[in-house]
Design a protein around this motif. Structure first.
Motif, PDB file in Angstrom:
ATOM      1  N   TYR A 193       0.736  -1.213  -0.009  1.00 32.07           N
ATOM      2  CA  TYR A 193      -0.096   0.008  -0.027  1.00 32.07           C
ATOM      3  C   TYR A 193       0.802   1.185   0.055  1.00 32.07           C
ATOM      4  CZ  TYR A 193      -4.306  -2.301  -0.249  1.00 32.07           C
ATOM      5  OH  TYR A 193      -5.441  -3.173  -0.460  1.00 32.07           O
ATOM      6  N   ILE A 194       2.296   1.024   0.345  1.00 32.97           N
ATOM      7  CA  ILE A 194       3.298   2.290   0.178  1.00 32.97           C
ATOM      8  C   ILE A 194       3.153   2.482  -1.444  1.00 32.97           C
ATOM      9  CG2 ILE A 194       5.293   3.228   0.694  1.00 32.97           C
ATOM     10  CD1 ILE A 194       4.979   2.564   3.646  1.00 32.97           C
ATOM     11  N   LEU A 195       3.644   1.410  -1.991  1.00 33.80           N
ATOM     12  CA  LEU A 195       3.573   1.422  -3.255  1.00 33.80           C
ATOM     13  C   LEU A 195       2.514   2.158  -4.131  1.00 33.80           C
ATOM     14  CD1 LEU A 195       5.612  -1.879  -3.994  1.00 33.80           C
ATOM     15  CD2 LEU A 195       6.340   0.359  -4.391  1.00 33.80           C
ATOM     16  N   ALA A 196       1.204   1.833  -3.511  1.00 30.95           N
ATOM     17  CA  ALA A 196       0.038   2.272  -3.963  1.00 30.95           C
ATOM     18  C   ALA A 196      -0.077   3.885  -3.720  1.00 30.95           C
ATOM     19  CB  ALA A 196      -1.233   1.630  -3.595  1.00 30.95           C
ATOM     20  N   ALA A 197       0.412   4.097  -2.765  1.00 24.78           N
ATOM     21  CA  ALA A 197       0.423   5.556  -2.088  1.00 24.78           C
ATOM     22  C   ALA A 197       1.533   6.264  -3.089  1.00 24.78           C
ATOM     23  CB  ALA A 197       0.738   5.757  -0.824  1.00 24.78           C
TER      24      ALA A 197
ATOM     25  N   ASN B  80      -7.230 -21.802   5.910  1.00 17.00           N
ATOM     26  CA  ASN B  80      -6.162 -21.100   5.763  1.00 17.00           C
ATOM     27  C   ASN B  80      -5.435 -20.724   4.084  1.00 17.00           C
ATOM     28  OD1 ASN B  80      -5.925 -22.925   8.132  1.00 17.00           O
ATOM     29  ND2 ASN B  80      -4.489 -21.456   8.660  1.00 17.00           N
ATOM     30  N   GLU B  81      -5.919 -21.676   3.385  1.00 17.96           N
ATOM     31  CA  GLU B  81      -5.465 -21.247   1.892  1.00 17.96           C
ATOM     32  C   GLU B  81      -6.642 -20.438   1.264  1.00 17.96           C
ATOM     33  OE1 GLU B  81      -5.499 -25.190   0.268  1.00 17.96           O
ATOM     34  OE2 GLU B  81      -3.960 -25.841   1.496  1.00 17.96           O
ATOM     35  N   LEU B  82      -7.878 -20.499   1.653  1.00 23.03           N
ATOM     36  CA  LEU B  82      -8.806 -19.653   1.525  1.00 23.03           C
ATOM     37  C   LEU B  82      -8.716 -18.253   1.611  1.00 23.03           C
ATOM     38  CD1 LEU B  82     -11.702 -20.300  -0.153  1.00 23.03           C
ATOM     39  CD2 LEU B  82     -12.861 -20.179   1.851  1.00 23.03           C
ATOM     40  N   VAL B  83      -8.233 -17.998   3.243  1.00 28.19           N
ATOM     41  CA  VAL B  83      -7.883 -16.980   3.642  1.00 28.19           C
ATOM     42  C   VAL B  83      -6.744 -16.362   2.869  1.00 28.19           C
ATOM     43  CG1 VAL B  83      -6.937 -15.615   5.567  1.00 28.19           C
ATOM     44  CG2 VAL B  83      -8.924 -17.041   5.852  1.00 28.19           C
ATOM     45  N   ILE B  84      -5.624 -17.036   2.659  1.00 22.38           N
ATOM     46  CA  ILE B  84      -4.551 -16.397   1.897  1.00 22.38           C
ATOM     47  C   ILE B  84      -5.094 -16.054   0.443  1.00 22.38           C
ATOM     48  CG2 ILE B  84      -2.300 -16.825   0.651  1.00 22.38           C
ATOM     49  CD1 ILE B  84      -1.768 -18.957   3.001  1.00 22.38           C
ATOM     50  N   PHE B  85      -5.838 -16.805   0.036  1.00 21.41           N
ATOM     51  CA  PHE B  85      -6.282 -16.506  -1.469  1.00 21.41           C
ATOM     52  C   PHE B  85      -7.123 -15.098  -1.343  1.00 21.41           C
ATOM     53  CE2 PHE B  85      -8.875 -16.661  -5.299  1.00 21.41           C
ATOM     54  CZ  PHE B  85      -7.692 -16.841  -6.323  1.00 21.41           C
ATOM     55  N   HIS B  86      -7.956 -15.068  -0.651  1.00 20.01           N
ATOM     56  CA  HIS B  86      -8.992 -13.937  -0.608  1.00 20.01           C
ATOM     57  C   HIS B  86      -8.628 -12.699   0.199  1.00 20.01           C
ATOM     58  CE1 HIS B  86     -11.904 -17.274  -1.662  1.00 20.01           C
ATOM     59  NE2 HIS B  86     -12.370 -16.230  -2.511  1.00 20.01           N
ATOM     60  N   ILE B  87      -8.160 -12.777   1.512  1.00 21.85           N
ATOM     61  CA  ILE B  87      -7.702 -11.764   2.296  1.00 21.85           C
ATOM     62  C   ILE B  87      -6.361 -11.194   1.691  1.00 21.85           C
ATOM     63  CG2 ILE B  87      -7.077 -10.913   4.679  1.00 21.85           C
ATOM     64  CD1 ILE B  87      -9.014 -12.713   5.945  1.00 21.85           C
ATOM     65  N   GLY B  88      -5.467 -12.141   1.584  1.00 21.67           N
ATOM     66  CA  GLY B  88      -4.274 -11.945   1.059  1.00 21.67           C
ATOM     67  C   GLY B  88      -4.469 -11.392  -0.429  1.00 21.67           C
ATOM     68  N   GLY B  89      -5.351 -11.706  -1.158  1.00 22.28           N
ATOM     69  CA  GLY B  89      -5.768 -11.255  -2.568  1.00 22.28           C
ATOM     70  C   GLY B  89      -6.082  -9.602  -2.411  1.00 22.28           C
TER      71      GLY B  89
ATOM     72  N   ILE C  89      -2.791  -7.834  -1.834  1.00 27.54           N
ATOM     73  CA  ILE C  89      -1.742  -7.758  -2.933  1.00 27.54           C
ATOM     74  C   ILE C  89      -2.492  -7.246  -4.248  1.00 27.54           C
ATOM     75  CG2 ILE C  89      -0.302  -9.177  -4.344  1.00 27.54           C
ATOM     76  CD1 ILE C  89       0.016 -10.912  -1.799  1.00 27.54           C
ATOM     77  N   ILE C  90      -3.772  -7.844  -4.446  1.00 26.76           N
ATOM     78  CA  ILE C  90      -4.293  -7.767  -5.753  1.00 26.76           C
ATOM     79  C   ILE C  90      -5.015  -6.331  -5.784  1.00 26.76           C
ATOM     80  CG2 ILE C  90      -5.965  -8.248  -7.515  1.00 26.76           C
ATOM     81  CD1 ILE C  90      -3.337 -10.267  -7.272  1.00 26.76           C
ATOM     82  N   GLY C  91      -5.666  -6.034  -4.488  1.00 27.65           N
ATOM     83  CA  GLY C  91      -6.262  -4.680  -4.435  1.00 27.65           C
ATOM     84  C   GLY C  91      -5.364  -3.245  -4.548  1.00 27.65           C
ATOM     85  N   SER C  92      -4.213  -3.652  -4.038  1.00 31.90           N
ATOM     86  CA  SER C  92      -3.154  -2.535  -4.200  1.00 31.90           C
ATOM     87  C   SER C  92      -2.645  -2.315  -5.517  1.00 31.90           C
ATOM     88  CB  SER C  92      -2.162  -2.636  -3.191  1.00 31.90           C
ATOM     89  OG  SER C  92      -1.446  -3.700  -3.339  1.00 31.90           O
TER      90      SER C  92
ATOM     91  N   ILE D 112      -2.826   0.854  -8.262  1.00 33.37           N
ATOM     92  CA  ILE D 112      -1.353   1.340  -8.934  1.00 33.37           C
ATOM     93  C   ILE D 112      -1.668   1.250 -10.287  1.00 33.37           C
ATOM     94  CG2 ILE D 112       0.840   0.565  -9.661  1.00 33.37           C
ATOM     95  CD1 ILE D 112       1.147  -0.630  -6.643  1.00 33.37           C
ATOM     96  N   MET D 113      -2.408   0.294 -11.101  1.00 37.57           N
ATOM     97  CA  MET D 113      -2.583   0.238 -12.402  1.00 37.57           C
ATOM     98  C   MET D 113      -3.663   1.193 -12.515  1.00 37.57           C
ATOM     99  SD  MET D 113      -0.562  -1.965 -13.714  1.00 37.57           S
ATOM    100  CE  MET D 113       0.658  -1.410 -12.801  1.00 37.57           C
ATOM    101  N   MET D 114      -4.589   1.536 -12.046  1.00 37.70           N
ATOM    102  CA  MET D 114      -5.550   2.608 -12.057  1.00 37.70           C
ATOM    103  C   MET D 114      -4.827   3.851 -12.428  1.00 37.70           C
ATOM    104  SD  MET D 114      -8.874   1.509  -9.816  1.00 37.70           S
ATOM    105  CE  MET D 114      -9.665   2.958  -9.944  1.00 37.70           C
ATOM    106  N   SER D 115      -3.982   4.122 -11.456  1.00 38.48           N
ATOM    107  CA  SER D 115      -3.056   5.543 -11.524  1.00 38.48           C
ATOM    108  C   SER D 115      -2.235   5.558 -12.779  1.00 38.48           C
ATOM    109  CB  SER D 115      -2.252   5.439 -10.171  1.00 38.48           C
ATOM    110  OG  SER D 115      -2.904   5.551  -9.120  1.00 38.48           O
TER     111      SER D 115
END
Length: 310
Positions: free
Chosen positions: A113-117, A194-203, A206-209, A213-216
């Motif tokens: 998120y600092i990279l996104a900032a 755990n795998e579901l949490v990594i994929f969704h919350i981790g997603g 990582i993917i959210g930020s 960045i791509m939108m910017s």
């Protein structure tokens, strides 16, 4: 049986990058050199920002914070790895493993998120130059940094608590640090949550930020293309190239590591990829940002000149 095994395991064994003692001695020298270079390079950027008033802008504020994160990030993994290169035991306590995992996920999520900032800062500098100082003021900068740390802390806490709530049947981690996927491999019980949490919350982290960045950059590129002269386009976009290089290295290896089918996991391959975003990326960042940046080099020359005068 599961409970007995869980109670017996009080420490883990980190396999590391190689079983060969000769190769481990060579790797010790390599990674020690990388660690010294990384810490020195990032301290260089923080020093330049702190003691040069010309760099007291939002872009360099974010860069100094990013450098601090990189120092912490590589410190979370490399010192323990260096100690294990010289040790026969190569162990880490279960509490030490949990702390290491928490710190790595905390710092990794915060970096996202600092990279996104930083991308948001470049977007406003290029697309809204007249309102830039109003939009990206000191209060907004601090809010973005604090928000990044909060997101990283929550994400890390969730993954660490869920991972160490499991029952472990083995204590041999096929990795050089305590990361979630290799630790999950040791579980006696199902890890699908755990795998579901990594994929969704981790997603979301990582993917959210990454989407932010791509939108910017879509907005930035569309603005740059409106500049008539080729030299003007390049001059405008050149302030973003360093950031794009860092984003490519960090997100490319991170997405490959955490967002692919479990069947494609390969521990040797995963260790190499992990080295990219935990060790190589923090080392390259100071070179990417300082060697390509005339303002940072000029600021350091001025600081050195002032020091030599005394």
């Amino acid at each position: 049986m599961h409970e007995d095994n869980h109670s017996i395991i009080s420490e883990f064994i980190l396999v590391g990058l190689s079983d060969s003692q000769e190769l481990q001695n060579f790797l010790f020298v390599i990674f020690l050199s990388i660690y010294i270079i990384t810490v020195g390079g990032n301290v260089y950027i923080i020093f330049a920002y702190t003691f040069s008033s010309s760099l007291h802008t939002p872009m360099y504020f974010f860069l100094a914070n990013f450098s601090f994160l990189d120092i912490c990030y590589i410190t979370g993994t490399v010192p323990k790895m260096l100690a294990n290169f010289l040790s026969e035991q190569k162990t880490i306590s279960i509490y030490g493993c949990a702390i290491q995992m928490y710190c790595v996920w905390l710092l990794g999520g915060t970096e996202c998120y600092i990279l996104a900032a930083m991308a948001y800062d470049r977007y406003n500098a290029i697309c809204h130059p007249l309102l830039y100082k109003v939009i990206v003021n000191n209060v907004i900068c601090m809010q973005l940094i604090i928000g990044s740390w909060i997101i990283g802390a929550i994400n890390s806490l969730i993954h660490t608590v869920l991972t160490f709530s499991l029952t472990f049947c083995s204590n041999k981690i096929n990795h050089f640090f305590c990361d979630a996927p290799p630790v999950l491999e040791l579980s006696c019980t199902s890890t699908w949550i755990n795998e579901l949490v990594i994929f969704h919350i981790g997603g979301c982290v990582i993917i959210g930020s990454f989407i932010l960045i791509m939108m910017s950059y879509v907005k930035i590129i569309s603005t740059v293309l409106k500049v008539h002269s080729t030299s003007g386009r390049w001059r405008t976009f050149s302030t973003c190239t360093s950031h794009l290089i860092v984003v490519t290295i960090f997100y490319g290896s991170g997405i490959f590591m955490y967002f692919r089918p479990k069947s494609s996991y390969g521990m040797h391959q995963d260790r190499v990829v992990s080295v990219m975003y935990t060790v190589v990326a923090p080392m390259l960042n100071p070179f990417v940002y300082s060697l390509r940046n005339s303002e940072v080099k000029l600021a350091m020359k001025r600081i050195l000149y002032q020091l030599l005068k005394f």
